[in-house]
Structures are given as C-alpha cells and as structure tokens.
Design a protein around this motif. Structure first.
Motif, PDB file in Angstrom:
ATOM      1  N   LEU A  54       0.820  -1.209   0.000  1.00 35.67           N
ATOM      2  CA  LEU A  54       0.000   0.000   0.000  1.00 35.67           C
ATOM      3  C   LEU A  54       0.855   1.262   0.000  1.00 35.67           C
ATOM      4  O   LEU A  54       0.564   2.231  -0.717  1.00 35.67           O
ATOM      5  N   ILE A  55       1.887   1.267   0.831  1.00 30.26           N
ATOM      6  CA  ILE A  55       2.751   2.448   0.932  1.00 30.26           C
ATOM      7  C   ILE A  55       3.491   2.675  -0.388  1.00 30.26           C
ATOM      8  O   ILE A  55       3.563   3.811  -0.889  1.00 30.26           O
ATOM      9  N   ASP A  58       1.027   3.985  -3.059  1.00 23.72           N
ATOM     10  CA  ASP A  58       0.731   5.408  -2.910  1.00 23.72           C
ATOM     11  C   ASP A  58       1.834   6.273  -3.512  1.00 23.72           C
ATOM     12  O   ASP A  58       1.565   7.282  -4.157  1.00 23.72           O
ATOM     13  N   ARG A  59       3.087   5.886  -3.270  1.00 23.32           N
ATOM     14  CA  ARG A  59       4.215   6.693  -3.757  1.00 23.32           C
ATOM     15  C   ARG A  59       4.418   6.541  -5.263  1.00 23.32           C
ATOM     16  O   ARG A  59       4.907   7.461  -5.921  1.00 23.32           O
ATOM     17  N   ASP A  61       1.901   5.660  -7.438  1.00 19.99           N
ATOM     18  CA  ASP A  61       0.623   5.842  -8.135  1.00 19.99           C
ATOM     19  C   ASP A  61       0.237   4.578  -8.911  1.00 19.99           C
ATOM     20  O   ASP A  61      -0.092   4.608 -10.095  1.00 19.99           O
ATOM     21  N   ASP A  63      -1.743   0.466  -8.408  1.00 15.62           N
ATOM     22  CA  ASP A  63      -2.556  -0.409  -7.582  1.00 15.62           C
ATOM     23  C   ASP A  63      -1.611  -1.308  -6.785  1.00 15.62           C
ATOM     24  O   ASP A  63      -0.566  -1.722  -7.307  1.00 15.62           O
ATOM     25  N   TRP A 227       1.542   5.445   9.880  1.00 12.23           N
ATOM     26  CA  TRP A 227       0.564   5.087   8.851  1.00 12.23           C
ATOM     27  C   TRP A 227      -0.814   5.016   9.507  1.00 12.23           C
ATOM     28  O   TRP A 227      -0.932   4.585  10.657  1.00 12.23           O
ATOM     29  N   TRP A 231      -5.651   1.457   8.151  1.00 13.46           N
ATOM     30  CA  TRP A 231      -5.184   1.228   6.781  1.00 13.46           C
ATOM     31  C   TRP A 231      -5.743  -0.035   6.119  1.00 13.46           C
ATOM     32  O   TRP A 231      -5.996  -0.028   4.905  1.00 13.46           O
ATOM     33  N   ARG A 234      -8.835   0.184   3.698  1.00  7.29           N
ATOM     34  CA  ARG A 234      -8.717   0.649   2.328  1.00  7.29           C
ATOM     35  C   ARG A 234      -8.818  -0.491   1.329  1.00  7.29           C
ATOM     36  O   ARG A 234      -9.051  -0.272   0.121  1.00  7.29           O
TER      37      ARG A 234
END
Length: 236
Positions: A54-55, A58-59, A61, A63, A227, A231, A234
């Motif tokens: 997940l982290i 996010d960084r 962009d 899935d 975090w 989380w 999500r």
C-alpha cells in the motif's frame, strides 16, 4: 542530500482484515506466509507485506497488486518492472509494529525490535558484535544493558539491511555507537563503505521498542510518520 521517509505501521488486525491483506499479496508472498508454523507469525508477515504494498503503491501511483518485486545479489528485495530503480525500500517488523523505509535513490535499511529482558545480552555481544561494542555495553549499569543492547542491535541490523549483504557480513566487521550517544557508524562495514557517507537515526516508537534507520548517504533528511491505523480498511 537524500531524503528518507519511514512509516510506522500498526500490524494488529482482525481475521477479516487479514484476509483483505492477503488478497493483495502475490503467489510467492502467499506461499511464504503459509510456511510459518505459528499463526501469529503468519499474520504479521501478511499484514506487514500488505502495508508495504500500500505504501509503495501510494508513492508510485499504482494499484497495490501491480507492485512487482525482485531480489538483489545479496538477497535484498527491490522493485521490478516499470518501477525498477524508482525507489529503494526496506521493511522490518517486530510484534505489532512494522517499519517501511523509502528513499528515491540511496540504499536504506530499517530495523525494529521489541525491548525485552535479555539475561545473556553481554554473552551475545561478546560472541557476535565488535569488541569495542561489547566493551561499551558491559561498561553500562546492569539495569541499562537490555535497552542499550536492542538499540545497538537495531543500529547494526539497519546498516546490514541497507548494504543488502544478509548473513554474509559478520556483525563484528563494523562498529556503531552505543546509546546514549547518537547513532553513527564508527568503523566501516566494507572497504568501500565510507563512514561519512552514512546517516543513522533513532526512531522513537516508545519505550517498548528499539528502532533505527540507516541511509547510505551523508546528512540524509529523515522523516518518520505513523501510517493510518485503519489502513486495512482501504482494501475492502
């Protein structure tokens, strides 16, 4: 100067949340999770690797399921596919806490350990650590040695993980400072590992944990954040 970010992740999850976490892991991660004999160890592995995905997603962009991993020459995981070389990362977990460290280029290592009574801390230090580290630990008051041992341990492990050498680098080949001194590399781990080219930082996770980040870059700016506790939601 490099920038390093470290995320502190709460791994405590309900069974339904763990199922959500497992749903984004790849086949090799699921297979490794299934090899853990203890349910608690499997749960921590699944949760920590889902958080890592997940982290990174996010960084980058992406899935979380699009993240691809490869293994470096020393066994250190790295990004593969389209994201190869974009970020360096490292993961560590102990009990219900995990650390995810990220840098845009410099090698990074993170390590976290639960602080617990350790009657044979001095013996372990004499056997596995550098002589100057073992002597510094033995010189501390007896009631301070356990906490100092785990601080020392995470400092050394973070350096080893940044280098990506795994078990091939004996822990007595290099020295780090011992608390209460600020964390720093005192003696290089390899002939090409210049002491001035490292940044070590202690991470404050409370008295129950010892944690360190090591970045193979001089004067790296280190930020540490929690975090979001919810989380796993999500993934629903």
């Amino acid at each position: 100067m490099s920038a390093a970010e470290v995320w502190v992740v709460d791994l405590a999850s309900s069974p339904d949340r763990l199922d959500l976490c497992a749903s984004i892991l790849d086949d090799s991660e699921c297979a490794r999770a299934d090899r853990f004999a203890r349910a608690a160890d499997r749960a921590r592995y699944v949760a920590s690797h889902a958080a890592l995905r997940l982290i990174l997603a996010d960084r980058l962009d992406l899935d979380p399921t699009e993240i691809r991993f490869a293994t470096g020459s020393g066994g250190k995981p790295c990004l593969a596919g389209a994201a190869r070389g974009v970020l360096a990362f490292n993961l560590s977990h102990s009990a219900d806490r995990a650390l995810v460290g990220l840098t845009p280029g410099a090698a990074i290592g993170v390590d976290v350990e639960v602080v617990r009574p350790l009657p044979d801390a001095e013996r372990i230090a004499r056997t596995h650590f550098a002589a100057d580290e073992a002597a510094a630990l033995a010189a501390l008051p007896a009631d301070a040695r356990a906490a100092a041992f785990f601080d020392l341990w995470t400092r050394k492990e973070a350096v080893v993980k940044a280098l990506g050498t795994g078990l091939s680098l004996p822990l007595d080949r290099f020295s780090v400072s011992l608390p209460p001194a600020a964390p720093r590399l005192l003696r290089g781990a390899r002939s090409d590992a210049r002491i001035e080219a490292w940044t070590l930082a202690t991470l404050d996770l409370g008295p129950a944990y010892a944690a360190t980040v090591a970045v193979r870059s001089a004067d790296a700016a280190v930020s540490c954040r929690a975090w979001a506790a919810d989380w796993p939601d999500r993934l629903g």
